[in-house]
Design an enzyme around this catalytic site. Structure first.
Site, PDB file in Angstrom:
ATOM      1  N   LYS A   6       0.853  -1.200   0.000  1.00  0.00           N
ATOM      2  CA  LYS A   6       0.000   0.000   0.000  1.00  0.00           C
ATOM      3  C   LYS A   6       0.885   1.245   0.000  1.00  0.00           C
ATOM      4  CE  LYS A   6      -3.630  -2.325   2.656  1.00  0.00           C
ATOM      5  NZ  LYS A   6      -4.234  -2.523   3.985  1.00  0.00           N
ATOM      6  N   GLN A  50      -4.383  -0.405  10.084  1.00  0.00           N
ATOM      7  CA  GLN A  50      -4.174  -1.788   9.642  1.00  0.00           C
ATOM      8  C   GLN A  50      -4.617  -2.753  10.745  1.00  0.00           C
ATOM      9  OE1 GLN A  50      -3.331  -2.588   6.601  1.00  0.00           O
ATOM     10  NE2 GLN A  50      -3.214  -4.788   6.907  1.00  0.00           N
ATOM     11  N   ASP A  73     -10.642   3.050   4.009  1.00  0.00           N
ATOM     12  CA  ASP A  73     -10.793   1.596   4.113  1.00  0.00           C
ATOM     13  C   ASP A  73     -12.265   1.190   4.263  1.00  0.00           C
ATOM     14  OD1 ASP A  73      -8.940  -0.371   3.792  1.00  0.00           O
ATOM     15  OD2 ASP A  73      -8.617  -0.718   5.934  1.00  0.00           O
TER      16      ASP A  73
HETATM   17  N1  GUN Z   1      -5.981  -6.480   7.454  1.00  0.00           N
HETATM   18  C1  GUN Z   1      -6.167  -7.392   6.497  1.00  0.00           C
HETATM   19  N2  GUN Z   1      -6.798  -6.849   5.434  1.00  0.00           N
HETATM   20  C2  GUN Z   1      -7.015  -5.558   5.739  1.00  0.00           C
HETATM   21  C3  GUN Z   1      -7.630  -4.472   5.069  1.00  0.00           C
HETATM   22  O1  GUN Z   1      -8.117  -4.579   3.931  1.00  0.00           O
HETATM   23  N3  GUN Z   1      -7.651  -3.298   5.740  1.00  0.00           N
HETATM   24  C4  GUN Z   1      -7.145  -3.155   6.975  1.00  0.00           C
HETATM   25  N4  GUN Z   1      -7.219  -1.965   7.566  1.00  0.00           N
HETATM   26  N5  GUN Z   1      -6.580  -4.132   7.638  1.00  0.00           N
HETATM   27  C5  GUN Z   1      -6.511  -5.328   7.022  1.00  0.00           C
END
Ligand code: GUN
Length: 241
Positions: A6, A50, A73
């Site tokens: 990311k 995350q 998100d």
């Molecule tokens: N942990 C695993 N997948 C994701 C996601 O798409 N977003 C976030 N914030 N955490 C994650």
């Protein structure tokens, strides 16, 4: 792995991206303070916490602290609610990526039976809602579901977000089905594999996503789309800096 991707993708696109790491025993109030400061920072259009968070941090309250206008998100209850109602909002990146993949197959979704395996807030629930809002008939399966193989065999669109390597076998898939594999499972030899027995299921499916290089890159792309949307649409309060 995903956090780095990311971050790297943001930089490749010319977006500012800052990774803020904390020790595992960080206090709840420190995290809340950090999010509030990002909420008020005019350089910042998107905030992503995350997951998973350490147990002692109430992840629901943490996610609710993110300003819904910066919630790229799509995990704030406000955006979950708007998604449910089919309104414009930030939708979680993985389901958004899956919908883009489905659109690109040019398949008419109306009336198709979509079977989603998994009921997480990140993938299962939001993708089920999005498929429903696209006029699919949706079945959501989970760990307590009975007769899972027989439900899977009824699927025109099968979305597997189970977290078990090669869980979906060819005999669980209808001929011509679209199979979306959301699984990311690390095998003992270090290799990443999905929830679907790809080599055998691909012979029956009309479309199928591989792992890696299937849904994963779409998640990143969708997160970037959400961030651009946030940047374009944000309206700062007039009476503050
Ligand atoms: N942990 C695993 N997948 C994701 C996601 O798409 N977003 C976030 N914030 N955490 C994650």
């Amino acid at each position: 792995m995903y956090v780095n991707r990311k971050h790297r993708t943001c930089l490749e696109l010319g977006m500012l991206s800052e990774l803020r790491k904390f020790p595992g025993n960080v206090s709840y109030s420190r995290i809340i303070q950090e999010i509030k400061s990002l909420n008020n920072d005019r350089k910042v259009h998107g905030i992503l916490v995350q997951l998973p968070l350490p147990e002692h941090l109430n992840h629901k309250k943490v996610l609710e602290t993110v300003d819904p206008k910066k919630d790229v998100d799509g995990l704030h209850p406000y955006n979950h609610g708007k998604n449910l109602l089919g309104k414009d909002c930030f939708r979680p990146a993985t389901p958004r990526g899956i919908m883009t993949l489905l659109e690109r197959t040019k398949t008419r979704l109306e009336g198709k039976h979509a079977v989603v395996i998994g009921r997480s807030n990140i993938v299962g629930k939001p993708i089920a809602v999005m498929l429903l809002n696209s006029d699919c008939t949706v079945t959501i399966c989970h760990s307590k579901t009975r007769n899972l193989p027989s439900l899977c065999r009824q699927a025109d669109i099968l979305v597997a977000a189970v977290g078990k390597p090669h869980f979906i076998k060819a005999n669980m898939v209808k001929k011509g089905a679209i199979v979306i594999d959301v699984g990311i499972n690390r095998l003992k030899d270090g290799k990443i594999t999905g929830d679907v027995d790809f080599e055998n299921v691909r012979k029956k499916a009309s479309w199928i996503t591989p792992v890696p290089k299937g849904v994963g890159p779409m998640t990143i792309a969708s997160l970037m789309e959400n961030t651009v949307k946030a940047c374009k649409e944000i309206e700062w309060p007039k009476n503050s800096d």
